[in-house]
Design a protein around this motif. Structure first.
Motif, PDB file in Angstrom:
ATOM      1  N   HIS A   1       0.813  -1.227   0.000  1.00 19.66           N
ATOM      2  CA  HIS A   1       0.000   0.000   0.000  1.00 19.66           C
ATOM      3  C   HIS A   1       0.844   1.273   0.000  1.00 19.66           C
ATOM      4  CE1 HIS A   1       0.713  -1.392   4.134  1.00 19.66           C
ATOM      5  NE2 HIS A   1       0.864  -0.115   4.425  1.00 19.66           N
ATOM      6  N   LEU A   2       2.061   1.212   0.515  1.00 16.39           N
ATOM      7  CA  LEU A   2       2.895   2.420   0.583  1.00 16.39           C
ATOM      8  C   LEU A   2       3.211   2.967  -0.797  1.00 16.39           C
ATOM      9  CD1 LEU A   2       5.383   1.337   3.406  1.00 16.39           C
ATOM     10  CD2 LEU A   2       3.351   2.801   3.619  1.00 16.39           C
ATOM     11  N   TRP A   3       3.403   2.070  -1.771  1.00 19.27           N
ATOM     12  CA  TRP A   3       3.722   2.514  -3.132  1.00 19.27           C
ATOM     13  C   TRP A   3       2.480   2.998  -3.882  1.00 19.27           C
ATOM     14  CZ3 TRP A   3       6.555  -1.295  -0.688  1.00 19.27           C
ATOM     15  CH2 TRP A   3       7.941  -1.077  -0.639  1.00 19.27           C
ATOM     16  N   PHE A   4       1.342   2.888  -3.237  1.00 17.36           N
ATOM     17  CA  PHE A   4       0.084   3.419  -3.778  1.00 17.36           C
ATOM     18  C   PHE A   4      -0.399   4.627  -2.980  1.00 17.36           C
ATOM     19  CE2 PHE A   4       0.382  -0.537  -5.876  1.00 17.36           C
ATOM     20  CZ  PHE A   4      -0.482  -0.540  -6.956  1.00 17.36           C
ATOM     21  N   GLY A   5       0.439   5.097  -2.074  1.00 16.05           N
ATOM     22  CA  GLY A   5       0.097   6.273  -1.276  1.00 16.05           C
ATOM     23  C   GLY A   5      -0.863   5.993  -0.145  1.00 16.05           C
TER      24      GLY A   5
ATOM     25  N   LYS B   1      -6.934   3.708  -1.559  1.00 16.97           N
ATOM     26  CA  LYS B   1      -5.550   3.522  -2.002  1.00 16.97           C
ATOM     27  C   LYS B   1      -5.012   2.167  -1.553  1.00 16.97           C
ATOM     28  CE  LYS B   1      -4.522   8.482  -1.919  1.00 16.97           C
ATOM     29  NZ  LYS B   1      -3.734   9.553  -1.260  1.00 16.97           N
ATOM     30  N   VAL B   2      -5.413   1.751  -0.363  1.00 17.53           N
ATOM     31  CA  VAL B   2      -4.985   0.438   0.130  1.00 17.53           C
ATOM     32  C   VAL B   2      -5.653  -0.666  -0.687  1.00 17.53           C
ATOM     33  CG1 VAL B   2      -4.932  -1.095   2.135  1.00 17.53           C
ATOM     34  CG2 VAL B   2      -4.594   1.369   2.447  1.00 17.53           C
ATOM     35  N   VAL B   3      -6.932  -0.493  -0.960  1.00 22.67           N
ATOM     36  CA  VAL B   3      -7.662  -1.472  -1.765  1.00 22.67           C
ATOM     37  C   VAL B   3      -7.033  -1.600  -3.146  1.00 22.67           C
ATOM     38  CG1 VAL B   3      -9.884  -2.075  -2.797  1.00 22.67           C
ATOM     39  CG2 VAL B   3      -9.805  -1.082  -0.495  1.00 22.67           C
ATOM     40  N   ALA B   4      -6.687  -0.460  -3.747  1.00 22.66           N
ATOM     41  CA  ALA B   4      -6.061  -0.487  -5.080  1.00 22.66           C
ATOM     42  C   ALA B   4      -4.736  -1.233  -5.056  1.00 22.66           C
ATOM     43  CB  ALA B   4      -5.857   0.942  -5.579  1.00 22.66           C
ATOM     44  N   ALA B   5      -3.990  -1.093  -3.971  1.00 25.68           N
ATOM     45  CA  ALA B   5      -2.688  -1.752  -3.863  1.00 25.68           C
ATOM     46  C   ALA B   5      -2.827  -3.268  -3.873  1.00 25.68           C
ATOM     47  CB  ALA B   5      -1.991  -1.295  -2.584  1.00 25.68           C
TER      48      ALA B   5
END
Length: 477
Positions: A219-223, A240-244
């Protein structure tokens, strides 16, 4: 703070008999005129031997002058053994643990605060890179110093990039550099995949689960962030976590979950010549700076060498870089403008609550955190330095010719340490289970899996804090 005697009950850790796992302590061969500092460390093999060299040098110099002798023991399950020994009143003077255990131990009142000792030795926030110093502090107190740190970067096989330059150019990529965005990484991976007519993966351009050690930080690389310290709430359902984790799952969907499982089961052990990155069956992966050690020792041809003893670290860095068949670069981000994202982990020195010789223990910890000693240890372990200042020699003659990449990542404003959550070990366990579900069951929706993970962990955290506050209020001994 919570009294140390409540530790075992609070954590339901292994029985106190575990402290006997080290066997009897013999003082027969120890110097009689010195304070004996017991230091328990988790390292084995080369890393254990390299730290032993540092310990021996201390004992022969500073320790000799100040009448201190560090007795160094390598042991498994050091976090559990230290916690139980502390509760039983017989802790080591120094324990070498992982950063993920630090906050839990601090919450359980199992550690001595180091503020006064650090100030006495001139160790301040200016000593460390901010990401490491901040992670060593919790609720206004310093609880640890660092033995060795790391940051995480993208490692990639430059020979395979060059051999497949046409394929990479065909999808709009430059074969002479690393992917700079998640979109570029995906296109690069797909272009470099080799899959046979039956769907078996022969070569993977990139596979999130290889080695899979850092997937819980995707998730960190997805902000995104999974924890809000202000509200003390988990935030797994943040878009953003879901997208990661949807992205992570997308590799199993594209390649096929069965093909991915089969490929993973057929890969060699990390610490072997059959490591998939070393044999080229995985072209890109997330790894720490120590990977350079494994390349040198297990596949020296990737360093342009005939054998692992052929490297001369005193050669000009530019000459060393020219002969390599691999490179390291920041792992790409999914968010425009978000650069140099990394996970900054570290190994810790802590003084358990009730240690007999905290002053002498800190003398050794401060010794290791001298710039010359720290750089020697980090060179041997092939890691970056946690210190704010590094020497030119460290950067130019390090075992890892790309150590500057890892240093820059450690100094990045987008470097992240382990979240300061008292149940962090359980967070890692639950997240890994959730990720396994996503990659093995591609019909599971990421939002559903993340919601479930969030619910489970929030209940565990709330219960943990409820127990701790009740004990503190009751003054339980």
């Amino acid at each position: 703070m919570k009294p140390v005697k409540s530790i075992v009950t609070a954590c339901l850790i292994i029985p106190a008999i575990a402290i006997l796992a080290f066997g009897p302590r013999s003082d027969q061969d120890l110097p009689k005129d010195r304070v004996i500092v017991d230091y328990w460390e988790k390292w084995t093999a080369d890393e254990e031997a390299q730290m032993r060299e540092i310990v021996n040098e201390f004992n022969d110099t500073v320790g000799k002058d100040k009448h201190i002798y560090v007795r160094y023991v390598s042991t498994s399950s050091v976090n559990q053994k230290t916690l139980v020994a502390t509760a039983a009143g017989v802790p080591p003077d120094i324990a070498g643990m992982w950063d993920g255990n630090l906050v839990q131990f601090a919450e359980l009142n199992a550690l001595e605060p180091l503020d006064e000792l650090a100030a006495e030795y001139g160790i301040t926030s200016a000593t460390y890179k901010p990401v490491y110093w901040n992670a060593c502090n919790y609720h206004g107190h310093l609880y640890a110093l660092i033995s060795t740190p790391s940051t995480i970067a993208l490692h990639y096989n430059t020979k395979i990039f060059a051999d497949n330059a046409d394929k990479l150019r065909a999808v709009g990529l430059d074969p002479t550099r690393a992917p700079a965005t998640i979109d570029e990484l995906d296109r690069c991976a797909k272009a470099l995949d080799v899959v046979d007519e039956k769907g078996h993966i022969i070569r993977s351009g990139y596979l999130p689960m290889e080695p899979g050690w850092y997937v819980t930080s995707t998730h960190l690389w997805f902000g995104g962030e999974i924890w809000n310290p202000a509200t003390e709430k988990f935030t797994f359902t943040d878009p953003k976590v879901v997208a990661a984790y949807a992205w992570l799952q997308s590799y199993s969907k594209r390649l096929g979950k069965d093909a991915v499982s089969e490929f993973k089961s057929g890969t060699g052990n990390f610490d072997s010549p059959q490591n998939p990155f070393l044999i080229g069956s995985v072209v890109m992966e997330q790894q720490g700076p120590w990977m350079a050690n494994y390349i040198l020792n297990l596949k020296p041809s990737m360093d342009g060498l005939a054998d692992s003893k052929g490297d001369d670290f005193n050669l000009p860095l530019a000459d060393r870089l020219k002969r390599l068949q691999w490179a390291a670069a920041p792992f790409p981000s999914a968010v425009p403008g978000l650069k140099d994202v990394t996970v900054a982990n570290f190994d810790t020195f802590v003084i358990p609550r009730g240690a007999k010789h905290p002053k002498e223990a800190f003398e050794f910890m401060a010794y290791v955190n001298r710039q010359d000693v720290m750089e020697k240890l980090c060179k041997m372990h092939s890691k970056n330095s946690p210190l704010a200042k590094v020497s030119r020699d460290f950067l130019e003659h390090h075992k890892n010719p790309y150590i500057q990449v890892f240093e820059d990542l450690a100094n990045s404003p987008n470097a992240h340490s382990v979240p300061q959550i008292p149940i962090m070990p359980e967070v890692g366990t639950e997240m890994n289970q959730m990720i396994q579900t996503l990659v093995l069951h591609t019909d599971v929706e990421p939002l559903t899996a993340l919601q479930n993970c969030q619910d489970v962990l929030q209940k565990k955290y709330d219960k943990f804090m409820e127990i701790q506050k009740a004990r503190e209020a009751a003054g339980v001994e």
